[in-house]
Structures are given as structure tokens and as C-alpha cells.
Design an enzyme around this catalytic site. Sequence first.
Site, PDB file in Angstrom:
ATOM      1  N   ASP A 113       7.386   7.549  -2.622  1.00  0.00           N
ATOM      2  CA  ASP A 113       7.701   6.134  -2.400  1.00  0.00           C
ATOM      3  C   ASP A 113       9.203   5.935  -2.284  1.00  0.00           C
ATOM      4  OD1 ASP A 113       8.189   3.408  -2.489  1.00  0.00           O
ATOM      5  OD2 ASP A 113       6.802   2.994  -4.125  1.00  0.00           O
TER       6      ASP A 113
ATOM      7  N   ASP B 178       2.990  -7.011  -5.323  1.00  0.00           N
ATOM      8  CA  ASP B 178       4.065  -6.011  -5.275  1.00  0.00           C
ATOM      9  C   ASP B 178       5.364  -6.806  -5.323  1.00  0.00           C
ATOM     10  OD1 ASP B 178       6.011  -4.167  -4.654  1.00  0.00           O
ATOM     11  OD2 ASP B 178       5.232  -3.669  -2.659  1.00  0.00           O
TER      12      ASP B 178
ATOM     13  N   GLU C 275       4.062   1.254  -9.507  1.00  0.00           N
ATOM     14  CA  GLU C 275       3.952   1.169  -8.044  1.00  0.00           C
ATOM     15  C   GLU C 275       3.302   2.387  -7.393  1.00  0.00           C
ATOM     16  OE1 GLU C 275       7.954   0.266  -6.990  1.00  0.00           O
ATOM     17  OE2 GLU C 275       7.819  -1.719  -7.883  1.00  0.00           O
TER      18      GLU C 275
HETATM   19  P1  ADP Z   1      10.891  -2.286  -1.896  1.00  0.00           P
HETATM   20  O1  ADP Z   1       9.624  -1.671  -2.377  1.00  0.00           O
HETATM   21  O2  ADP Z   1      12.095  -1.616  -2.498  1.00  0.00           O
HETATM   22  O3  ADP Z   1      10.944  -3.755  -2.009  1.00  0.00           O
HETATM   23  P2  ADP Z   1      10.027  -1.729   0.846  1.00  0.00           P
HETATM   24  O4  ADP Z   1       9.016  -0.672   0.602  1.00  0.00           O
HETATM   25  O5  ADP Z   1       9.558  -3.008   1.423  1.00  0.00           O
HETATM   26  O6  ADP Z   1      11.004  -1.952  -0.360  1.00  0.00           O
HETATM   27  O7  ADP Z   1      11.118  -1.083   1.802  1.00  0.00           O
HETATM   28  C1  ADP Z   1      12.220  -1.807   2.173  1.00  0.00           C
HETATM   29  C2  ADP Z   1      13.185  -0.846   2.810  1.00  0.00           C
HETATM   30  O8  ADP Z   1      12.547  -0.227   3.906  1.00  0.00           O
HETATM   31  C3  ADP Z   1      14.408  -1.544   3.333  1.00  0.00           C
HETATM   32  O9  ADP Z   1      15.560  -0.775   2.994  1.00  0.00           O
HETATM   33  C4  ADP Z   1      14.173  -1.567   4.821  1.00  0.00           C
HETATM   34  O10 ADP Z   1      15.374  -1.579   5.555  1.00  0.00           O
HETATM   35  C5  ADP Z   1      13.428  -0.268   4.996  1.00  0.00           C
HETATM   36  N1  ADP Z   1      12.655  -0.254   6.234  1.00  0.00           N
HETATM   37  C6  ADP Z   1      11.684  -1.093   6.620  1.00  0.00           C
HETATM   38  N2  ADP Z   1      11.245  -0.784   7.843  1.00  0.00           N
HETATM   39  C7  ADP Z   1      11.980   0.293   8.237  1.00  0.00           C
HETATM   40  C8  ADP Z   1      12.023   1.090   9.425  1.00  0.00           C
HETATM   41  N3  ADP Z   1      11.239   0.826  10.461  1.00  0.00           N
HETATM   42  N4  ADP Z   1      12.908   2.119   9.462  1.00  0.00           N
HETATM   43  C9  ADP Z   1      13.718   2.375   8.433  1.00  0.00           C
HETATM   44  N5  ADP Z   1      13.727   1.682   7.304  1.00  0.00           N
HETATM   45  C10 ADP Z   1      12.868   0.637   7.201  1.00  0.00           C
HETATM   46 MG    MG Z   2       8.162  -0.923  -3.160  1.00  0.00          MG
END
Ligand code: ADP
Ligand code: MG
Length: 610
Positions: A198, A11, A175
Site C-alpha cells: 500500500d 477510508d 488499512e
Molecule cells: P491516501 O491513502 O494516502 O489518502 P491514496 O491511496 O488515495 O492516498 O493515494 C493518493 C496518492 O496517489 C497521491 O499522492 C496521488 O498523487 C497518487 N496518485 C493517484 N493517482 C495516481 C496516478 N495515476 N499516478 C501516480 N500517482 C497517483
Molecule cells: Mg490509503
Amino acid sequence: MTSEDLIVGIDLGTTNSLVGVVESGFPILLADENGRRIVPSVVHYPADGSPALVGEPAQRRHALAPDRTIASVKRLMGRRIEELSATEKDALDSTVVAGPGQWAEIALEANRHLRPEEVSAEILRRLKAVAEAALEQPVTRAVITVPAYFNDAQRQATVRAGELAGLTVERIVNEPTAAALAYGLGHTGASSRVAVYDFGGGTFDLSLLQIQDGVFTVIATNGDTRLGGDDLDQALAGWLLRQSGLTDAPGLTAQVRLLEASRTAKEALSSEDSTVVRLPFLEAGRSLECTVTRADFETLARPIVERTRRHCLRALSDAGILDPATELDAVVLVGGSTRIPLVRRVVAEIFGQEPDTSQPPDEAVALGAAVQAGILCGRVRQVLLMDVTPLSLGIETFGGLMNVIIPRNTTIPAKAGEMFTNAMTDQPAMLIRVLQGERELAKDNWELGRLDIDFPPGPKGSARVGVQFNIDANGILTVLARDTATMTDRILEIRDAAVDVDDERVEAMIAESIDHAWEDMTERQWTEARLKSDELIPAVRQALDSIGLDLPAPERDGILTALLAVEAAAAAEPHDLPRLKQANQALDEATEGLAARLVEKALDDAFGGP
Ligand code: ADP
Ligand code: MG
């Protein structure tokens, strides 16, 4: 299993990246030497020229050396400079410049420019190393996920990033599809329909899937590639500044610290009712200290979270789902931002049911990628996986209209074609513009590429050009044009150089097609009516010239009046569609006798065919 057979699932997220494999029939994520499975998608290039740092170590240097640290590089992958909004450029903290072909690059130093895929390759190299250390064997093959809205250039850039990192990219997977696969493996039994919501750091995607006997079919997708947790961080950072009375625009370092603190506070508020943000010596010796309640945050977050609603509704309508509460068997949450209670409430509201939270939302995509990799290397019993085209694909036809060849939400791989002809006599070639989008007019859609096909001169309508679109399992498009008279083929693979995207942005495309549906339809009908007049007028004039005198005077006058009415209606400003349609029809009717005589006199060619 030898190392050549092993395929990992990756990912490659905007914010976070993860790598997994299937072991003993179960997908697992691989952890680094510190036990961490999530690698922040951040790359730091040390000033002394030593190798780039990736993940947490890079993130720690972000505040100190923002100009040498790159985050959210995924937003630049396969994108041209003119496609990027100011917000997107700002979100990167790096200087974005135009490279060869106007592709966006990052200026690390005056004379050191980095292509986004080189930066992504650093992240992939890191994930490869994590996997090799965890598995104690070389890793050379991978499945990588991308947002459903990634276009061809963005997918190609992702493949190149993999290659630069020394990985053969076996498959690019959307995704939401991967995430659904992760949830879907746990679901057994009867046929079901599922929504995948998502909401990550930088992208929002909604997918609707049909699952039956281990077969996953995506029946609709919708989303926005510029909507995510980053927007919530920005909103909270702005609010914190206003609350603290620090009105001066903070410097870059302060901005990065503020955003980091905002993100931490936001994440804390998913489980606590309030939190305190403390940033000593933020700017010019002044500190920021502020309490944020969950209610404060929800007020800021609400409009951002609400933006996901229309995408959900659009996908539901595309899939013909009128009552999601009864027609959907589950709604699954993916992406870190779905940990926010407000998001869960909004999702429950939209779909009329509580979402499924059985998988860790930020790991689901990687788990699904691992499953897909496992399928490819035979570690998982065959599960069929089908994807869909997020936007319609077609070509421009006469009059500047969009002619759809593969409609949006078609299951891929897909192949479809149509036969076209020359619009003008002795036209030496035909220009085929390959378009992507939902708008009725060609000019409002994306141009993915163009190709010319020559044909022998001949009368209008004599050429036969077959155009075939073929989308492979990775969502990569090949266009084949064939002149059937000479059997000459022209093939266009939609590669970087051929991708010529106009100002419209793909994520705005669907919203715009709804906003402009009425106008577009009227415009299409006008163009069609215009084309009809353009055909009628010269044909009728020519017929009048040759046999007009054989007609009774009143009939001839009637035709002339009708002809002038068509000309006047076609030239009228503003466009009056009912008037033109009526004039065309009146002319058709007035010339019935004339047409019959023409046929009699075997002069049908002069009339331009029956
Ligand atoms: P991506 O797929 O875009 O790389 P992720 O699915 O890993 O992202 O999500 C990252 C986002 O999730 C970030 O904006 C992070 O701040 C948010 N995030 C992660 N944990 C939490 C939480 N406990 N509460 C709110 N937002 C969260
Ligand atoms: Mg993602």
C-alpha cells in the site's frame, strides 16, 4: 434493514477519503452529487466564519487561501508536537502549535486553534452526508481504517473524530487488512498467502496475509507513516524549480500551486511518456514552463520508491518467507501511488512476481472497510478477520531492559502476562513502564504509559506482581497489574494523557532495531552480566565476613582475587563484555566451596538465595 443497523465503511486517508457499504452482498463506494467517490482530505475554513468546506471545493481554495486550508491533517492525529519533524510540519502549510498536553494543534487564526480530530471530523461529516444522500437514510455507525503503524493515541484520536462527526465508530481496522479483504473476497478456494503493498499519498504499509477458508490472518506487517506520493510531489516540485531557474524560495501560494502542478504531472506520467508543466505568473510575474519526461521523473522517484524495499524484506523475513516468488500466491497493489509504472516494476523485483492489479488501488481500502462494516451488521456472511500488533509491547525490567510481553506480529485480540517481583528489600512500590518497540533497552523504546503498584514491605523477591496486557479487537491496550498478596489491582487504559512518547518515531523503530541489533545485543548482555556482578559482589563479601575465616587461606585468597577481578571488570571503561563474563564465572567457580559451606550452615539467606 433499519437505519440503526446500517454500518458504513470509511477510508479516512491522508490524501483522499472514501465511504462505502455492502449492498446485495457486494461492497460499493458511494458517490457525491457530482458522481465523485473520492473526497480529497482537505478542509477550508472560510474567513467569514461560514461552515467549513471539504473536498474538491476546499482543494480549489488551497492555492488562494493556504492559511485557511488544511490538508494532510492525518499526519497530526494523536501526535505530540515534539514527535513531528520539520518536514511534516512544512507538508501541512498550516501553523502547527502545541495544544494542551503538548498535542499538536493547528493555529487557524491567532485565537482559533483546531485539534486535528476536529478537522478530520469535518471530512467524516462530509462522508456521512454523501452516504446519507446516496442511501436516502440516516447513517450513524461506521468502521474507519487507519495505517497499521498508528499507535494507540492516533487510533483514539480517530475514534474521537468519528464521534465529533456524529458517528459511532464500531471498529478501527488497519488499512492493509481492509484492502486485503477487498481483494480476498474475490479469491475463492484453497489456502493462499498474499502480500499487500500500500503506497498512498502519505503512508506506506506492507502486510503479509494468510487466507484460508474465508479466514484472513495477517502474518506480518511493516511500513513507514511518512512515505508516500507527497514525497514524489515534493521531489518533482524541487526539480521543476531548479530546471526553470526560479531560484528564489517561492511564497506559500506559489508553493501550493507548484505542488498541485507537480502532482498533476506525476499522475499524467503514469500513463504518458512526457508532460508539460505550465504555471503562469508563478512568482513575482515570472512564469514556469517545463517539459518533464517519465525518465526524468523516474530518476527523481527511484530513491523514494526504493525506500519501500527494506520494509518489504523485513516483513518477509518476519513471516519466514525466504522465496516470495514461490511462497506468495499474490502481491496486491493498494494506494494511488501504485499506479506509477516504476513502483510496479520495483514491486515485481522485490517479490519476484508481477503484482495483481485487479482492484482499483485507491479504492481497495474503502471497499474492504465496507466489507468489514457489512460483516459487523450482518450484510456479509461471517468472515473471520485477524490483525497483528505492529510493534512489540512490554515493560521495563530491572537494569533498564525491555521485557516483551506481547511480541510484534501477534494476532489480536491478544492477552498475555507475566509475574514480576521486587528487586530490593522493603521496596514499597513498583513502577511499571509500559513500552512499545523493538529495541533491547527500555530507554530506546516508546513509553506508552506508567502505573505504580504498592505492595507490603518484604525481602527481595518476596512480592508477586502479575502484569497482564490485553489488546482488544481495535488494537487498544489495557494493562492490569495485580499484587497477588493483597489482590490489589491497578488498571491502565492507554489513553491520551498516559501516552508519553519519547523522541524515537515508530516508523524508524524497526529500521533502528535492525541497525542497532548488534550493539543492542551486546548492551543487553553487558547489563545482564553487570546485574550478575552486582548480585555476586555483596553476597560474596557478606559470606566472607561471616565464614571466611573457616576457609583454608589459599581458597580465601582465591576468592578475594576473583572478587577484585569482577569489581575491576565491572568498572572498566570501555566495557569489556568477555572479561566481565569470564570474571563472573571465575568468581562463581571460586566460591563453590564457600557456597557449600553456607548451605551447610543454613546461611543461604545471607547469600541471597540458591
Ligand atoms: P491516501 O491513502 O494516502 O489518502 P491514496 O491511496 O488515495 O492516498 O493515494 C493518493 C496518492 O496517489 C497521491 O499522492 C496521488 O498523487 C497518487 N496518485 C493517484 N493517482 C495516481 C496516478 N495515476 N499516478 C501516480 N500517482 C497517483
Ligand atoms: Mg490509503
